[in-house]
Design an enzyme around this catalytic site. Structure first.
Site, PDB file in Angstrom:
ATOM      1  N   GLU A   1      -4.989  -8.660   0.819  1.00 46.40           N
ATOM      2  CA  GLU A   1      -5.681  -8.316   2.071  1.00 46.40           C
ATOM      3  C   GLU A   1      -7.148  -8.058   1.785  1.00 46.40           C
ATOM      4  O   GLU A   1      -7.488  -7.429   0.775  1.00 46.40           O
ATOM      5  CB  GLU A   1      -5.149  -7.021   2.712  1.00 46.40           C
ATOM      6  CG  GLU A   1      -3.841  -7.142   3.398  1.00 46.40           C
ATOM      7  CD  GLU A   1      -3.393  -5.822   4.038  1.00 46.40           C
ATOM      8  OE1 GLU A   1      -4.266  -5.008   4.423  1.00 46.40           O
ATOM      9  OE2 GLU A   1      -2.187  -5.627   4.129  1.00 46.40           O
TER      10      GLU A   1
ATOM     11  N   GLU B   1       0.808  -1.215   0.000  1.00 45.64           N
ATOM     12  CA  GLU B   1       0.000   0.000   0.000  1.00 45.64           C
ATOM     13  C   GLU B   1       0.843   1.269   0.000  1.00 45.64           C
ATOM     14  O   GLU B   1       0.802   2.066   0.958  1.00 45.64           O
ATOM     15  CB  GLU B   1      -0.957   0.000   1.200  1.00 45.64           C
ATOM     16  CG  GLU B   1      -1.873  -1.218   1.240  1.00 45.64           C
ATOM     17  CD  GLU B   1      -2.865  -1.190   2.405  1.00 45.64           C
ATOM     18  OE1 GLU B   1      -2.723  -0.333   3.287  1.00 45.64           O
ATOM     19  OE2 GLU B   1      -3.773  -2.026   2.428  1.00 45.64           O
TER      20      GLU B   1
END
Ligand code: IFM
Length: 474
Positions: A370, A176
């Site tokens: 995720e 991320e």
């Protein structure tokens, strides 16, 4: 037991190919603790969480889930759940204290043991190299806004690939980068807590550059390890129906363009060889002329990847507005049920975001690295955590994955976030994302109903038929 828990699993299980990777994920600072052991030096999160007012309740990752000391029993728990893969992250300041110089053998040994223990238990290891714990010395030297950090990262990546690459099923450079750049250096709600738009844009570029440079050092050290990057992507929709044709229709579409641009395309386009999107370059021009992007950088960032990792939690629904700091865009809520993070539960968003990558970008295997939900779990008098909202979230998002596979998307794996409750960054221990409950006073682990359901789904998938009492027993 409710209907949800007893619902037959066979239909869902058989929607996944036999070699589909079902796993769970964690990250080093969120679970390990042991922050001063075996030569580890501080990361930006040690410093940030020690500053008053930065993290809810003054929580820190000093002890977290004590995973550093409990690794063998945690892996045994993963085996009992029947996990088919485990995604963890490596703490840079354990392996290369200070972010420079030779490997710290004692720090590396922990990951070496973790990888071997996973393999002994039949669980393929997936490692993330950077899940936000930058060595403090590198932040003091400028952090991600400084170009040199990208080169330091590539060196560290090569060291890890050399030591572990032969045994990993996946190696992810960045987790991320949007969060590292824009929360860490823009809004300042994450470490290192800086609030500087230009620095945030420079950080985003150097994180991507670090990824591209690491492609070279990793491939040189471990040519066979599947190599990728994980992006947190958000399907972005206007807060009006598709048929709406009011006078502000164009302004809605522009709000979508802006947020999709900075959240998704800013990362996807360069990784897939398109360079930075010109409309977003224009959007950010008043903040930065992007003079830190040098000739040849976008070619480096476009290094081939073996898979794209996608993290998905919710959808952005936007409207034109004067929301401060968000480029004239307002984020709307649609009144959908929300998780404890306030994020709307929207499994169709998972379908949409992956479908978009499949449709708009060159073909590459996709892995959901995720996906998960925080809820205010309570342990019942029976010692169990009946987290049916999380169970439903998991089931419905896996349903979206099954639809994507049926529609021909090359989707190879799914990692639930998270294996166990852990340090949720600025929210400290207040938000619980785990399939497994952690009692932080005793470090007792208790699989929640969602974990038992996931274990049963995986066993059904493996055996082709459901076990009468579930894999963990009645
Ligand atoms: O806990 C985080 C994780 O570290 C990165 N992705 C989002 C999760 C939930 O906020």
């Amino acid at each position: 037991m409710t209907d949800l828990v007893t619902e037959p699993l066979t239909t869902l299980a058989t929607a996944f190919p036999p070699d589909f990777t079902f796993g769970a994920a964690t990250a080093a600072y969120q679970i390990e603790g042991a922050v001063t052991e075996d030569g580890r030096t501080p990361s930006i999160w040690d410093v940030f969480s020690a500053e008053p007012g930065r993290v809810h309740n003054g929580d820190t990752g000093e002890v977290a889930c004590d995973h550093y000391h409990r690794m063998p029993s945690d892996v045994a728990m993963m085996r009992d759940l029947g996990l088919r893969a485990y995604r963890f992250s490596i703490a840079w300041p354990r392996v290369q204290p200070g972010g420079r110089g030779p490997v710290n053998a004692r720090g590396l040994a922990f990951y070496d043991r973790l990888v071997d223990t996973l393999l002994e238990n039949g669980i393929p290891p997936w490692a993330t190299l950077y899940h936000w714990d930058l060595p403090v010395e590198l932040e003091q030297a400028g952090g991600w806004p400084a170009r040199e950090t990208a080169y330091r990262f590539a060196e560290y990546a090569g060291l890890v690939a050399d030591a572990l690459g032969d045994r990993l099923s996946g190696l992810i450079t960045m987790n991320e980068p949007w969060c590292s750049a824009f929360l860490g250096y823009g809004s300042g709600v994450h470490a290192p807590g800086r609030r500087d738009g230009t620095a945030a844009l420079a950080a985003s570029h150097h994180l991507l550059l670090g990824h591209g440079l690491a492609a070279e050092s990793v491939r040189a050290a471990a040519p066979a390890v599947p190599f990728g990057i994980t992006l947190n992507l958000y399907p972005t929709s206007p807060g009006v129906p598709p048929t709406y044709d009011g006078p502000d229709r164009a302004a809605y579409d522009d709000a979508v363009r802006r947020i999709d641009g900075i959240s998704n395309r800013w990362f996807l386009d360069p990784v897939f060889g398109r360079g930075y999107p010109s409309d977003v370059v224009e959007d950010v021009r008043s903040t930065s002329a992007l003079e830190f992007v040098r000739d040849g950088d976008t070619d480096i960032i476009a290094a081939p990847i073996d898979f794209l990792g996608i993290n998905y939690y919710t959808r952005h629904v936007v409207a034109p507005g004067a929301y401060p700091g968000s480029a004239g865009v307002e984020f709307l809520s649609r009144g959908f049920p929300v998780t404890a993070m306030g994020w709307e539960v929207d499994p169709d968003g998972l379908y949409d975001v992956i479908r978009r990558v499949h449709d708009d970008y060159p073909a590459v295997p996709i892995v959901v690295t995720e996906n998960g939900s925080a809820y205010e779990d309570v342990m019942g008098a029976d010692g169990a955590v009946h987290d049916e909202a999380r169970l439903a979230y998991l089931r419905d998002h896996l349903g979206a994955i099954a639809r994507l596979i049926a529609d021909g998307v090359d989707l190879r794996g799914y990692f639930a976030w998270s294996l166990m409750d852990n340090f949720e960054w600025a929210f400290g221990y207040d938000k619980r994302f785990g399939l497994v409950h952690v009692d932080y006073a005793t470090q007792q682990r208790t699989p929640k109903a969602s974990a038992r359901w996931y274990a049963d789904l995986l066993a059904t998938h493996r055996n082709g038929t459901e076990l009468p009492n579930g894999i963990l027993g009645p």
